[in-house]
Design a protein around this motif. Structure first.
Motif, short mmCIF file in Angstrom:
data_model
loop_
_atom_site.label_atom_id
_atom_site.label_comp_id
_atom_site.label_asym_id
_atom_site.label_seq_id
_atom_site.Cartn_x
_atom_site.Cartn_y
_atom_site.Cartn_z
N LEU A 155 0.93 -13.48 -2.24
CA LEU A 155 0.52 -12.09 -2.44
C LEU A 155 1.33 -11.15 -1.55
O LEU A 155 1.53 -9.99 -1.88
CB LEU A 155 -0.98 -11.96 -2.15
N ARG A 156 1.80 -11.70 -0.43
CA ARG A 156 2.56 -10.89 0.51
C ARG A 156 3.83 -10.34 -0.15
O ARG A 156 4.61 -11.08 -0.75
CB ARG A 156 2.95 -11.73 1.73
N GLY A 157 4.01 -9.04 -0.06
CA GLY A 157 5.21 -8.41 -0.61
C GLY A 157 5.10 -8.01 -2.07
O GLY A 157 6.02 -7.39 -2.60
N ARG A 158 3.98 -8.33 -2.73
CA ARG A 158 3.84 -7.95 -4.14
C ARG A 158 3.22 -6.56 -4.25
O ARG A 158 2.58 -6.06 -3.31
CB ARG A 158 2.99 -8.98 -4.88
N ARG A 159 3.41 -5.97 -5.40
CA ARG A 159 2.86 -4.63 -5.67
C ARG A 159 1.84 -4.77 -6.79
O ARG A 159 2.15 -5.28 -7.87
CB ARG A 159 3.96 -3.66 -6.07
N ILE A 160 0.63 -4.31 -6.54
CA ILE A 160 -0.48 -4.49 -7.47
C ILE A 160 -0.91 -3.15 -8.03
O ILE A 160 -1.18 -2.20 -7.28
CB ILE A 160 -1.70 -5.16 -6.77
N ALA A 161 -1.00 -3.06 -9.35
CA ALA A 161 -1.55 -1.86 -9.99
C ALA A 161 -3.05 -2.02 -10.10
O ALA A 161 -3.54 -3.00 -10.67
CB ALA A 161 -0.94 -1.67 -11.38
N ILE A 162 -3.79 -1.07 -9.55
CA ILE A 162 -5.24 -1.02 -9.71
C ILE A 162 -5.53 -0.05 -10.84
O ILE A 162 -5.38 1.17 -10.69
CB ILE A 162 -5.95 -0.55 -8.42
N VAL A 219 -0.13 -1.23 -3.18
CA VAL A 219 -0.99 -0.86 -4.31
C VAL A 219 -0.50 0.43 -4.96
O VAL A 219 -0.20 1.41 -4.27
CB VAL A 219 -2.46 -0.70 -3.86
N VAL A 220 -0.41 0.40 -6.28
CA VAL A 220 -0.25 1.61 -7.09
C VAL A 220 -1.57 1.83 -7.80
O VAL A 220 -2.06 0.93 -8.50
CB VAL A 220 0.88 1.45 -8.13
N ALA A 221 -2.19 2.98 -7.60
CA ALA A 221 -3.50 3.27 -8.16
C ALA A 221 -3.38 4.09 -9.44
O ALA A 221 -2.50 4.96 -9.55
CB ALA A 221 -4.38 4.00 -7.15
N VAL A 222 -4.28 3.82 -10.38
CA VAL A 222 -4.34 4.59 -11.63
C VAL A 222 -5.75 5.13 -11.78
O VAL A 222 -6.73 4.38 -11.74
CB VAL A 222 -3.99 3.71 -12.85
N ARG A 282 -11.05 0.85 -5.44
CA ARG A 282 -10.76 1.28 -4.07
C ARG A 282 -11.14 0.20 -3.06
O ARG A 282 -10.48 0.04 -2.03
CB ARG A 282 -11.50 2.58 -3.76
N ALA A 283 -12.20 -0.56 -3.36
CA ALA A 283 -12.61 -1.64 -2.45
C ALA A 283 -11.59 -2.77 -2.43
O ALA A 283 -11.52 -3.53 -1.45
CB ALA A 283 -13.98 -2.17 -2.86
N CYS A 284 -10.81 -2.91 -3.51
CA CYS A 284 -9.77 -3.95 -3.55
C CYS A 284 -8.62 -3.63 -2.60
O CYS A 284 -7.95 -4.54 -2.09
CB CYS A 284 -9.21 -4.09 -4.96
N ILE A 285 -8.35 -2.34 -2.39
CA ILE A 285 -7.12 -1.94 -1.70
C ILE A 285 -7.01 -2.49 -0.29
O ILE A 285 -5.98 -3.11 0.06
CB ILE A 285 -6.97 -0.41 -1.74
#
Length: 307
Positions: free
Chosen positions: A127-134, A155-158, A142-145
């Protein structure tokens, strides 16, 4: 001294709920005498066909309210609140756990009956270094961030508004969903189920994640086009998926998702049963305190937005 708020609790109360009602200085009474109703089942089945005029506020136990709105239960004559926010930390923990499981290839390894290190080791990722779209940066998203960023992910949020979300490197509106997915390695679906969000994630969106990307859905099954998901997983167009919710639900025994080696399914258990009652009680108790004080209630249902 003001009169205590009279609360009806149906179909039945629980020890945690009874305790918070008492702590709030309210009293449990019959529906006909009550000012507020706390409904302790997760569906509209058995809900009163009509409510007394004296009921000014109804607290629902479920966070998702699409079925309540579709059934015509929620009206504009009183305040209605959902359980949005009550279960967020537990569900976020489940979502991040599922994503880590996918990256570490747990679904694949759990199905093995022999030692397969050399041929499958290369698939294991961090997971380290990955970018996750929420996708759906509400209370659960928001609790995932902080959980994701603690592992070194970005994190990129939508969200609907495009307003900045704390902890995200960028926030995009739902109209720019494809752009957000194109910027991400993986996606966690955490949005509300509405008529507008049905099949929000289809073939085009899955293609944005690509063969090394993983999709986690802990929202509602109908946000994802199941046929498109199966096709992407079978063709290698998507790296894998973890689903706590499905469409249809329950997922039929013979459904192809059950046997795909890159799929992890949990049967809508992201909210641990042992935590549900105390967390709902705490949420209802806070709203009861606000109701008594004339303050805005948390998680008010908006009939125009349908959540």
């Amino acid at each position: 001294m003001p009169e205590p708020v009279k609360v009806a609790v149906l179909p039945k109360t629980t020890e945690p709920l009874t305790a918070v009602i008492k702590d709030a200085g309210a009293v449990i009474t019959d529906l006909s005498k009550a000012q507020a109703l706390i409904w302790t089942e997760s569906s509209p089945a058995g809900f009163p066909s009509s409510l007394p005029e004296g009921i000014r506020w109804v607290q629902l136990k479920s966070a998702g309210v699409q079925q309540w709105i579709t059934a015509g239960t929620v009206d504009e004559r009183r305040q209605w609140t959902s359980a949005v926010g009550a279960y967020s930390l537990d569900v976020a923990e489940h979502a991040v756990g599922q994503l880590i499981a996918c990256l570490r290839q747990f679904p694949l390894f759990a199905r093995q009956t022999t030692w397969t290190k050399q041929e499958n080791w290369k698939r294991v990722a961090s997971l380290r270094g990955r970018r996750i779209a929420i996708v759906g940066a509400g209370s659960i998203g928001r609790a995932c961030i902080p959980l994701l960023t603690a592992f070194g992910a970005e994190v990129v949020a939508v969200n609907r508004s495009g307003r900045d979300v704390e902890g995200a490197i960028r926030t995009l509106t739902s109209e720019n969903l494809d752009e957000a997915l194109g910027l991400a390695d993986d996606a966690i679906i955490a949005g509300a189920s509405t008529e507008q969000t049905r099949h929000l994630i289809g073939a085009g969106q899955l293609a944005q994640l690509g063969p090394d990307g993983f999709l986690v859905n802990i929202a509602r099954g109908d946000l994802v086009d199941t046929d498109a998901l199966v096709a992407a997983l079978q063709s290698g167009g998507l790296g894998g998926a973890a689903l706590d919710v499905t469409e249809p639900e329950p997922l039929p025994d013979n459904h192809p998702l059950w046997v795909l080696p890159n799929v992890l399914i949990t049967p809508h258990v992201a909210n641990p049963l042992r935590n549900m009652e105390p967390h709902f009680a705490a949420h209802a108790g806070e709203n009861l305190r606000r109701f008594a004080a004339g303050e805005p209630l948390e998680a008010q249902i908006d009939l125009k937005r349908k959540y």
